[in-house]
Design an enzyme around this catalytic site. Structure first.
Site, PDB file in Angstrom:
ATOM      1  N   LYS A  16       7.731  48.713  56.689  1.00  0.00           N
ATOM      2  CA  LYS A  16       8.381  47.396  56.684  1.00  0.00           C
ATOM      3  C   LYS A  16       9.335  47.330  57.870  1.00  0.00           C
ATOM      4  O   LYS A  16       9.799  48.364  58.382  1.00  0.00           O
ATOM      5  CB  LYS A  16       9.122  47.112  55.379  1.00  0.00           C
ATOM      6  CG  LYS A  16      10.240  48.105  54.987  1.00  0.00           C
ATOM      7  CD  LYS A  16      11.577  47.894  55.654  1.00  0.00           C
ATOM      8  CE  LYS A  16      12.649  48.863  55.155  1.00  0.00           C
ATOM      9  NZ  LYS A  16      13.856  48.920  55.981  1.00  0.00           N
ATOM     10  N   ASP A 141      14.711  49.470  47.918  1.00  0.00           N
ATOM     11  CA  ASP A 141      13.634  48.896  48.724  1.00  0.00           C
ATOM     12  C   ASP A 141      12.274  48.891  48.028  1.00  0.00           C
ATOM     13  O   ASP A 141      11.338  48.284  48.536  1.00  0.00           O
ATOM     14  CB  ASP A 141      13.464  49.721  50.011  1.00  0.00           C
ATOM     15  CG  ASP A 141      14.193  49.114  51.176  1.00  0.00           C
ATOM     16  OD1 ASP A 141      14.858  48.078  50.979  1.00  0.00           O
ATOM     17  OD2 ASP A 141      14.087  49.673  52.274  1.00  0.00           O
TER      18      ASP A 141
HETATM   19  C1  LIG Z   1      19.411  48.647  53.540  1.00  0.00           C
HETATM   20  C2  LIG Z   1      17.958  49.043  53.589  1.00  0.00           C
HETATM   21  C3  LIG Z   1      17.194  47.839  54.158  1.00  0.00           C
HETATM   22  O1  LIG Z   1      15.844  47.905  54.020  1.00  0.00           O
HETATM   23  O2  LIG Z   1      17.899  50.176  54.407  1.00  0.00           O
HETATM   24  P1  LIG Z   1      16.780  51.255  54.880  1.00  0.00           P
HETATM   25  O3  LIG Z   1      16.882  52.412  53.907  1.00  0.00           O
HETATM   26  O4  LIG Z   1      15.457  50.596  54.828  1.00  0.00           O
HETATM   27  O5  LIG Z   1      17.166  51.688  56.242  1.00  0.00           O
HETATM   28  C4  LIG Z   1      17.476  49.323  52.161  1.00  0.00           C
HETATM   29  O6  LIG Z   1      17.679  48.208  51.320  1.00  0.00           O
HETATM   30  C5  LIG Z   1      17.985  50.539  51.485  1.00  0.00           C
HETATM   31  O7  LIG Z   1      17.052  50.799  50.459  1.00  0.00           O
HETATM   32  P2  LIG Z   1      16.770  52.260  49.892  1.00  0.00           P
HETATM   33  O8  LIG Z   1      16.609  53.223  51.026  1.00  0.00           O
HETATM   34  O9  LIG Z   1      15.652  52.139  48.890  1.00  0.00           O
HETATM   35  O10 LIG Z   1      18.152  52.498  49.189  1.00  0.00           O
HETATM   36  P3  LIG Z   1      18.585  53.440  47.979  1.00  0.00           P
HETATM   37  O11 LIG Z   1      17.808  54.711  48.024  1.00  0.00           O
HETATM   38  O12 LIG Z   1      18.589  52.630  46.709  1.00  0.00           O
HETATM   39  O13 LIG Z   1      20.102  53.720  48.369  1.00  0.00           O
HETATM   40  C6  LIG Z   1      20.458  54.555  49.457  1.00  0.00           C
HETATM   41  C7  LIG Z   1      21.943  54.415  49.706  1.00  0.00           C
HETATM   42  O14 LIG Z   1      22.245  53.139  50.252  1.00  0.00           O
HETATM   43  C8  LIG Z   1      23.240  52.464  49.495  1.00  0.00           C
HETATM   44  N1  LIG Z   1      22.835  51.065  49.333  1.00  0.00           N
HETATM   45  C9  LIG Z   1      21.514  50.733  49.252  1.00  0.00           C
HETATM   46  C10 LIG Z   1      21.136  49.411  49.102  1.00  0.00           C
HETATM   47  C11 LIG Z   1      22.152  48.426  49.010  1.00  0.00           C
HETATM   48  N2  LIG Z   1      21.863  47.142  48.835  1.00  0.00           N
HETATM   49  N3  LIG Z   1      23.459  48.780  49.090  1.00  0.00           N
HETATM   50  C12 LIG Z   1      23.807  50.082  49.254  1.00  0.00           C
HETATM   51  O15 LIG Z   1      25.002  50.376  49.345  1.00  0.00           O
HETATM   52  C13 LIG Z   1      23.288  53.161  48.136  1.00  0.00           C
HETATM   53  O16 LIG Z   1      24.618  53.225  47.673  1.00  0.00           O
HETATM   54  C14 LIG Z   1      22.769  54.554  48.424  1.00  0.00           C
HETATM   55  O17 LIG Z   1      23.811  55.436  48.690  1.00  0.00           O
HETATM   56  N1  LIG Z   2       7.471  60.626  50.227  1.00  0.00           N
HETATM   57  C1  LIG Z   2       8.606  60.531  50.935  1.00  0.00           C
HETATM   58  N2  LIG Z   2       8.561  60.074  52.193  1.00  0.00           N
HETATM   59  C2  LIG Z   2       9.705  59.943  52.920  1.00  0.00           C
HETATM   60  N3  LIG Z   2      10.918  60.266  52.486  1.00  0.00           N
HETATM   61  C3  LIG Z   2      11.024  60.739  51.242  1.00  0.00           C
HETATM   62  C4  LIG Z   2       9.877  60.892  50.415  1.00  0.00           C
HETATM   63  N4  LIG Z   2      10.301  61.361  49.256  1.00  0.00           N
HETATM   64  C5  LIG Z   2      11.640  61.514  49.346  1.00  0.00           C
HETATM   65  N5  LIG Z   2      12.084  61.147  50.530  1.00  0.00           N
HETATM   66  C6  LIG Z   2      13.513  61.157  50.971  1.00  0.00           C
HETATM   67  O1  LIG Z   2      13.925  59.806  51.225  1.00  0.00           O
HETATM   68  C7  LIG Z   2      14.704  59.731  52.423  1.00  0.00           C
HETATM   69  C8  LIG Z   2      14.575  58.318  53.048  1.00  0.00           C
HETATM   70  O2  LIG Z   2      13.292  58.200  53.476  1.00  0.00           O
HETATM   71  P1  LIG Z   2      12.641  56.926  54.208  1.00  0.00           P
HETATM   72  O3  LIG Z   2      12.163  55.953  53.190  1.00  0.00           O
HETATM   73  O4  LIG Z   2      11.631  57.459  55.148  1.00  0.00           O
HETATM   74  O5  LIG Z   2      13.836  56.295  55.031  1.00  0.00           O
HETATM   75  P2  LIG Z   2      14.156  54.789  55.404  1.00  0.00           P
HETATM   76  O6  LIG Z   2      14.466  54.073  54.105  1.00  0.00           O
HETATM   77  O7  LIG Z   2      15.328  54.896  56.331  1.00  0.00           O
HETATM   78  O8  LIG Z   2      12.949  54.259  56.084  1.00  0.00           O
HETATM   79  C9  LIG Z   2      14.174  60.855  53.302  1.00  0.00           C
HETATM   80  O9  LIG Z   2      15.154  61.345  54.159  1.00  0.00           O
HETATM   81  C10 LIG Z   2      13.751  61.909  52.279  1.00  0.00           C
HETATM   82  O10 LIG Z   2      14.773  62.853  52.036  1.00  0.00           O
END
Ligand SMILES: C[C@@](CO)(OP(=O)(O)O)[C@H](O)COP(=O)(O)OP(=O)(O)OC[C@H]1O[C@@H](n2ccc(N)nc2=O)[C@H](O)[C@@H]1O
Ligand SMILES: Nc1ncnc2c1ncn2[C@@H]1O[C@H](COP(=O)(O)OP(=O)(O)O)[C@@H](O)[C@H]1O
Length: 288
Positions: A16, A141
């Site tokens: 994405k 996400d």
């Molecule tokens: C901000 C985004 C945009 O797409 O960043 P990326 O991870 O894709 O870079 C996402 O929503 C990230 O989603 P995801 O990576 O699934 O987040 P989670 O595992 O639920 O949370 C990872 C960390 O980000 C913080 N978090 C996440 C989403 C949100 N709306 N607020 C937050 O503060 C949470 O507190 C947690 O410590």
């Molecule tokens: N199947 C998987 N693929 C990628 N990352 C994973 C997976 N399972 C667990 N993780 C953990 O999730 C973290 C975030 O991964 P990723 O989704 O690739 O990052 P982002 O949300 O920044 O794109 C990684 O650093 C890893 O420790």
């Protein structure tokens, strides 16, 4: 009914991009209120599922040192199995193309594709809404990948408003740095006060509120954004580190990728209004 064949089935877990990402505030539980536009790309990891009549779940292939119990693929499969009291298991092989911690959602997409595929293969018959409710337990996400349509996310990313966008081509650059989402969201300097979108919003003028902080913490991200800017407006996706520029043709995007400095990696892909995982699953199960 459960899928009875044990023939392996390969389904993509697409990348994405966040075409913009606004942070409107912080909730008491630490999660952030966001407004972000998600689009899917025709590029991603491949997951190959082989169903078995034993309850074991294995994940092999490009696991990149992630322990089985921590792998989002394994967590998603177990969550669905337990939720549905399913007696079947699966061996799942991962071909990883998406940079981990790159902001292109690889882990969340792997989890969503696992939920979508095993829901069909095990005959669990959960609706997309039910799968998204399970998926959000694995990451903010995951629901957008379950929903499978280009969408603006509100709330913490789980309230989705489907939108239509014309198809574009993207050149995506990974500047070799891993950015921890948790580190960005807990940083005191993160911009958290962008007002909510007005009804007449336009994608072009909207940015990513994490970008200024990530540029400061990761100089390679700043360099990648500057490099892309020579060719087209550049932006960062999610909490980084991947950066992208949008083009109307594949040839334009490929020309830029061909100039990419050797120290970085990248790819070119078109956007898809419907997630390629949904397209692949629909095609497979309609043929049955
Ligand atoms: C901000 C985004 C945009 O797409 O960043 P990326 O991870 O894709 O870079 C996402 O929503 C990230 O989603 P995801 O990576 O699934 O987040 P989670 O595992 O639920 O949370 C990872 C960390 O980000 C913080 N978090 C996440 C989403 C949100 N709306 N607020 C937050 O503060 C949470 O507190 C947690 O410590
Ligand atoms: N199947 C998987 N693929 C990628 N990352 C994973 C997976 N399972 C667990 N993780 C953990 O999730 C973290 C975030 O991964 P990723 O989704 O690739 O990052 P982002 O949300 O920044 O794109 C990684 O650093 C890893 O420790």
């Amino acid at each position: 009914m459960a899928h009875t064949s044990t023939a392996p089935l390969t389904i993509i877990a697409p990348a994405k991009l966040n075409l913009f990402l606004h942070i409107n505030g912080r909730r008491e539980d630490g999660y952030h209120e966001l407004e972000t536009l998600f689009t899917f790309l025709e590029f991603g990891d491949d997951l190959t599922f082989t169903v078995s009549n034993e309850p074991d779940i294995s994940v092999t292939g490009d696991t990149n040192g992630i322990e089985l119990a921590d792998n989002l693929i394994y967590k998603a499969a177990r969550l669905l199995q337990q939720h549905c009291n399913c007696q079947q298991g699966a061996s799942i092989k991962l071909l990883k193309r998406l940079p981990m911690g790159g902001g292109v959602g690889g882990g969340s997409s792997d989890a969503a594709t696992t939920l979508l595929a095993l829901n069909k293969l095990w005959g669990c018959d959960l609706s997309l809404t039910e799968l998204a409710e399970l998926g959000v337990k694995l990451g903010a996400d995951v629901p957008v990948f379950i929903n499978g349509h280009t969408a603006i996310a509100h709330g913490i990313g789980e309230q989705l408003e489907n939108v239509e966008l014309p198809q574009s081509w993207f050149c995506v650059v990974h500047p070799g740095q891993h950015v921890s989402t948790a580190k960005i969201f807990t940083h005191p300097d993160l911009k958290r006060d962008t007002p909510k979108l007005k009804a007449d919003w336009q994608t072009e003028n909207l940015g990513n509120d994490c970008e200024a902080l990530v540029k400061k913490l990761c100089p390679e991200v700043e360099k990648a954004l500057q490099w892309l800017l020579k060719y087209a407006p550049s932006k960062m996706t999610g909490t980084g580190a991947c950066c992208f520029a949008e083009f109307s043709t594949e040839a334009q995007a490929q020309q830029v990728l061909a100039q990419l400095p050797e120290k970085w990696t990248g790819f070119v892909a078109s956007s898809a209004t419907l997630s390629p995982a949904h397209t692949a699953l629909n095609a497979h199960f309609e043929m049955k």
